[in-house]
Design a protein around this motif. Structure first.
Motif, PDB file in Angstrom:
ATOM      1  N   SER A  34       0.800  -1.214   0.000  1.00 43.13           N
ATOM      2  CA  SER A  34       0.000   0.000   0.000  1.00 43.13           C
ATOM      3  C   SER A  34       0.831   1.261   0.000  1.00 43.13           C
ATOM      4  O   SER A  34       0.346   2.347  -0.306  1.00 43.13           O
ATOM      5  CB  SER A  34      -0.927  -0.003   1.217  1.00 43.13           C
ATOM      6  N   ALA A  35       2.098   1.182   0.355  1.00 42.94           N
ATOM      7  CA  ALA A  35       2.941   2.378   0.432  1.00 42.94           C
ATOM      8  C   ALA A  35       3.343   2.874  -0.948  1.00 42.94           C
ATOM      9  O   ALA A  35       3.720   4.035  -1.114  1.00 42.94           O
ATOM     10  CB  ALA A  35       4.173   2.097   1.275  1.00 42.94           C
ATOM     11  N   ALA A  36       3.322   2.017  -1.958  1.00 44.38           N
ATOM     12  CA  ALA A  36       3.766   2.416  -3.291  1.00 44.38           C
ATOM     13  C   ALA A  36       2.729   3.321  -3.931  1.00 44.38           C
ATOM     14  O   ALA A  36       1.525   3.047  -3.881  1.00 44.38           O
ATOM     15  CB  ALA A  36       3.998   1.186  -4.154  1.00 44.38           C
ATOM     16  N   LYS A  37       3.175   4.403  -4.515  1.00 40.38           N
ATOM     17  CA  LYS A  37       2.293   5.331  -5.201  1.00 40.38           C
ATOM     18  C   LYS A  37       2.435   5.143  -6.703  1.00 40.38           C
ATOM     19  O   LYS A  37       3.556   5.035  -7.214  1.00 40.38           O
ATOM     20  CB  LYS A  37       2.638   6.763  -4.827  1.00 40.38           C
ATOM     21  N   PRO A  38       1.317   5.088  -7.411  1.00 40.86           N
ATOM     22  CA  PRO A  38       1.418   4.903  -8.868  1.00 40.86           C
ATOM     23  C   PRO A  38       2.047   6.109  -9.537  1.00 40.86           C
ATOM     24  O   PRO A  38       1.977   7.234  -9.053  1.00 40.86           O
ATOM     25  CB  PRO A  38      -0.040   4.712  -9.303  1.00 40.86           C
ATOM     26  N   LEU A  39       2.655   5.848 -10.642  1.00 42.62           N
ATOM     27  CA  LEU A  39       3.310   6.898 -11.417  1.00 42.62           C
ATOM     28  C   LEU A  39       2.255   7.812 -12.026  1.00 42.62           C
ATOM     29  O   LEU A  39       1.312   7.329 -12.661  1.00 42.62           O
ATOM     30  CB  LEU A  39       4.163   6.255 -12.509  1.00 42.62           C
ATOM     31  N   PRO A  40       2.360   9.124 -11.837  1.00 40.85           N
ATOM     32  CA  PRO A  40       1.326  10.016 -12.388  1.00 40.85           C
ATOM     33  C   PRO A  40       1.416  10.093 -13.913  1.00 40.85           C
ATOM     34  O   PRO A  40       2.490   9.973 -14.501  1.00 40.85           O
ATOM     35  CB  PRO A  40       1.632  11.371 -11.740  1.00 40.85           C
ATOM     36  N   SER A  41       0.278  10.271 -14.513  1.00 42.91           N
ATOM     37  CA  SER A  41       0.243  10.449 -15.963  1.00 42.91           C
ATOM     38  C   SER A  41       0.684  11.861 -16.313  1.00 42.91           C
ATOM     39  O   SER A  41       0.759  12.750 -15.451  1.00 42.91           O
ATOM     40  CB  SER A  41      -1.159  10.184 -16.511  1.00 42.91           C
ATOM     41  N   SER A  42       0.967  12.090 -17.566  1.00 40.67           N
ATOM     42  CA  SER A  42       1.438  13.402 -18.024  1.00 40.67           C
ATOM     43  C   SER A  42       0.856  13.714 -19.389  1.00 40.67           C
ATOM     44  O   SER A  42       0.441  12.817 -20.132  1.00 40.67           O
ATOM     45  CB  SER A  42       2.974  13.438 -18.067  1.00 40.67           C
ATOM     46  N   ALA A  43       0.828  14.993 -19.716  1.00 40.05           N
ATOM     47  CA  ALA A  43       0.295  15.442 -21.004  1.00 40.05           C
ATOM     48  C   ALA A  43       1.413  15.489 -22.038  1.00 40.05           C
ATOM     49  O   ALA A  43       2.599  15.505 -21.686  1.00 40.05           O
ATOM     50  CB  ALA A  43      -0.345  16.816 -20.839  1.00 40.05           C
ATOM     51  N   PRO A  44       1.063  15.483 -23.320  1.00 44.16           N
ATOM     52  CA  PRO A  44       2.090  15.624 -24.352  1.00 44.16           C
ATOM     53  C   PRO A  44       2.921  16.888 -24.123  1.00 44.16           C
ATOM     54  O   PRO A  44       2.404  17.938 -23.724  1.00 44.16           O
ATOM     55  CB  PRO A  44       1.283  15.716 -25.649  1.00 44.16           C
ATOM     56  N   SER A  45       4.211  16.769 -24.345  1.00 43.82           N
ATOM     57  CA  SER A  45       5.127  17.880 -24.086  1.00 43.82           C
ATOM     58  C   SER A  45       6.077  18.051 -25.256  1.00 43.82           C
ATOM     59  O   SER A  45       6.035  17.293 -26.233  1.00 43.82           O
ATOM     60  CB  SER A  45       5.900  17.628 -22.793  1.00 43.82           C
ATOM     61  N   GLY A  46       6.965  19.023 -25.121  1.00 45.24           N
ATOM     62  CA  GLY A  46       7.924  19.295 -26.173  1.00 45.24           C
ATOM     63  C   GLY A  46       7.240  19.873 -27.402  1.00 45.24           C
ATOM     64  O   GLY A  46       6.458  20.830 -27.319  1.00 45.24           O
ATOM     65  N   LYS A  47       7.478  19.299 -28.545  1.00 49.04           N
ATOM     66  CA  LYS A  47       6.860  19.753 -29.790  1.00 49.04           C
ATOM     67  C   LYS A  47       5.450  19.215 -29.986  1.00 49.04           C
ATOM     68  O   LYS A  47       4.769  19.609 -30.947  1.00 49.04           O
ATOM     69  CB  LYS A  47       7.728  19.333 -30.976  1.00 49.04           C
ATOM     70  N   LEU A  48       5.022  18.315 -29.116  1.00 54.07           N
ATOM     71  CA  LEU A  48       3.722  17.680 -29.281  1.00 54.07           C
ATOM     72  C   LEU A  48       2.632  18.495 -28.599  1.00 54.07           C
ATOM     73  O   LEU A  48       2.824  19.024 -27.497  1.00 54.07           O
ATOM     74  CB  LEU A  48       3.746  16.266 -28.693  1.00 54.07           C
ATOM     75  N   GLN A  49       1.510  18.572 -29.227  1.00 53.77           N
ATOM     76  CA  GLN A  49       0.354  19.295 -28.694  1.00 53.77           C
ATOM     77  C   GLN A  49      -0.910  18.551 -29.087  1.00 53.77           C
ATOM     78  O   GLN A  49      -1.109  18.228 -30.258  1.00 53.77           O
ATOM     79  CB  GLN A  49       0.313  20.727 -29.243  1.00 53.77           C
ATOM     80  N   GLU A  50      -1.773  18.285 -28.124  1.00 48.96           N
ATOM     81  CA  GLU A  50      -3.032  17.611 -28.407  1.00 48.96           C
ATOM     82  C   GLU A  50      -4.021  18.589 -29.028  1.00 48.96           C
ATOM     83  O   GLU A  50      -4.212  19.700 -28.518  1.00 48.96           O
ATOM     84  CB  GLU A  50      -3.619  17.008 -27.142  1.00 48.96           C
TER      85      GLU A  50
END
Length: 432
Positions: A34-50
């Motif tokens: 239970s102590a482990a925290k999941p890796l957070p998601s992230s948005a496209p970065s750098g030259k990428l744009q949604e």
């Protein structure tokens, strides 16, 4: 004895230290605590744009929402052994209008992907039956995925629209394919496999559990890297990305990770898609807008009848003039009726008897012409004779007879004596 105990202790320590190394945590962090925290998601970065999808894609998606495709494998059965050098697969597809327009490009279709081979796109069927022959497969076990796809290549995510399974040529080979309950990743490439902007990024993950049902319940992550720029997603939904690396070719890498960011059986879940530079005309789904006819053709629907009338050639000039002449002649019917009524009124007036008893000018002229000319100049006594009055006509004069048929007027007078004796019986003056 001490040396023997030392050897045994070293062996126990060595084996005990090695157990955590070989023991794999669960695919989705079942043993991480239970102590482990999941890796957070992230948005496209750098030259990428949604960005939003093209306008034609939005139109097509809305038009195809009424369909609920259902796909299943009919032959051979899943996980069966095929004793043949060639593999023939048969699928049944329902409620999905397959089409391929020669001008606009591929419409709704079915995609078949075997192992890491290039996808096969199927747009022709015999009723609801799809048949495809696969040549060149090596002997052994193979995995396959098939799904109903939109015209631009995105997989339909509704239940029953996609299937997966395993087939074996001649014999099963253990360990060469993922286990039945193991997760495995299938990248979904855009139709045409071209690096068109914006880029479609889509995928399928088999045996991936639901996540984010409660806070901190991250089970898996997908790392997407496009031309060197990376980001993490935790949901299964297609993306439209805009970005440029200075060329028209793009490389899209997808890696399936657990909630802590650790790879999950990378031999099956680390995939790469190479999109070649665009060539030829753009497909219809890349347009900003589709007409009603184009939308029907690209979505596999019958064209609306109203559009056929709009696209028909204009009428010949002769027909147009006839129609214009009919329009101009219609208002003249009322004046013609009025003229006819006025004419009838005039005829009735003419048939009524005249109230004026006086003779008309033409009658007077006719009577004057009927008088016989005098041969010689009359005497003063003759000039003094009064002219007998003309009787009044009560009825309209009937058609006049020719002048020569009228009786000659005879002079009448009440005078007697020598003046009367100067005239002959025919009214002419007697000669001395």
């Amino acid at each position: 004895m001490k040396s023997i105990w030392a050897v045994l202790l070293a062996a126990v320590l060595l084996l005990g230290a090695g157990l955590p190394v070989h023991a794999r945590p669960g695919f989705f962090n079942r043993d991480t605590g239970s102590a482990a925290k999941p890796l957070p998601s992230s948005a496209p970065s750098g030259k990428l744009q949604e960005v939003a999808p093209p306008g034609a894609v939005q139109q097509l998606r809305q038009n195809l929402q009424r369909h609920h495709p259902s796909l299943r494998l009919s032959d051979p059965s899943n996980d069966s052994i095929v004793s043949s050098d060639a593999l023939e697969l048969r699928f049944e597809i329902e409620d999905w209008p397959l089409s391929n327009d020669p001008e606009l490009g591929l419409g709704p279709h079915v995609v078949l992907k075997i192992d890491n081979r290039a996808p096969l796109r199927l747009s022709e069927s015999n009723g609801n039956l799809l048949k495809v022959r696969i040549d060149g497969l090596e002997a052994g076990s193979h995995r396959f995925s098939a799904w109903a796809a939109y015209p631009w290549g995105e997989a339909v995510q509704s239940p029953g629209a996609s299937i997966q399974g395993r087939l074996h040529l001649w014999q099963k080979l253990q360990g060469t394919q993922p286990e039945r309950d193991a997760p495995w990743l299938v990248p979904v490439s855009p139709a045409g496999e071209q690096g068109l902007q914006p880029l479609l990024v889509d995928w399928l993950i088999w045996n991936a559990p639901l996540q984010n049902l409660r806070e901190g319940d991250g089970r898996w992550r997908l790392r997407i890297s496009i031309d060197g720029d990376s980001f993490l997603v935790d949901h299964q939904e297609a993306l439209w990305l805009k970005g440029s690396n200075g060329s028209n070719r793009h490389d899209i890498q997808m890696e399936l990770l657990n909630g802590l960011g650790e790879p999950i059986t990378p031999v099956f879940n680390n995939q790469l898609i190479h999109l070649k530079a665009p060539a030829g005309p753009k497909p219809g789904w890349m347009r900003p807008h589709l007409t009603e006819s184009q939308l029907a053709r690209l979505s596999g629907s019958p064209e609306p009848e109203a559009l056929e009338v709009v696209e028909s050639p204009p009428e010949p000039p002769q027909k147009a003039e006839e129609k214009q002449q009919e329009k101009t002649e219609q208002p003249r019917e009322l004046p013609q009726v009025e003229i006819k009524i006025e004419k009838e009124v005039e005829d009735e007036v003419k048939t009524q008897p005249e109230a004026d008893p006086k003779p008309t000018a033409p009658e007077e002229s006719e009577e004057q012409e009927a008088e016989p000319p005098l041969a010689e100049e009359p005497s003063k006594a003759e000039v003094a004779l009064p002219t007998p009055p003309t009787p009044a006509q009560e009825k309209p004069a009937e058609p006049q007879q020719p002048a020569e048929q009228e009786p000659k007027l005879m002079p009448s007078s009440s005078l007697g004596g020598s003046a009367r004796e100067l005239l002959n019986s025919d009214g002419r003056l007697r000669k001395p």
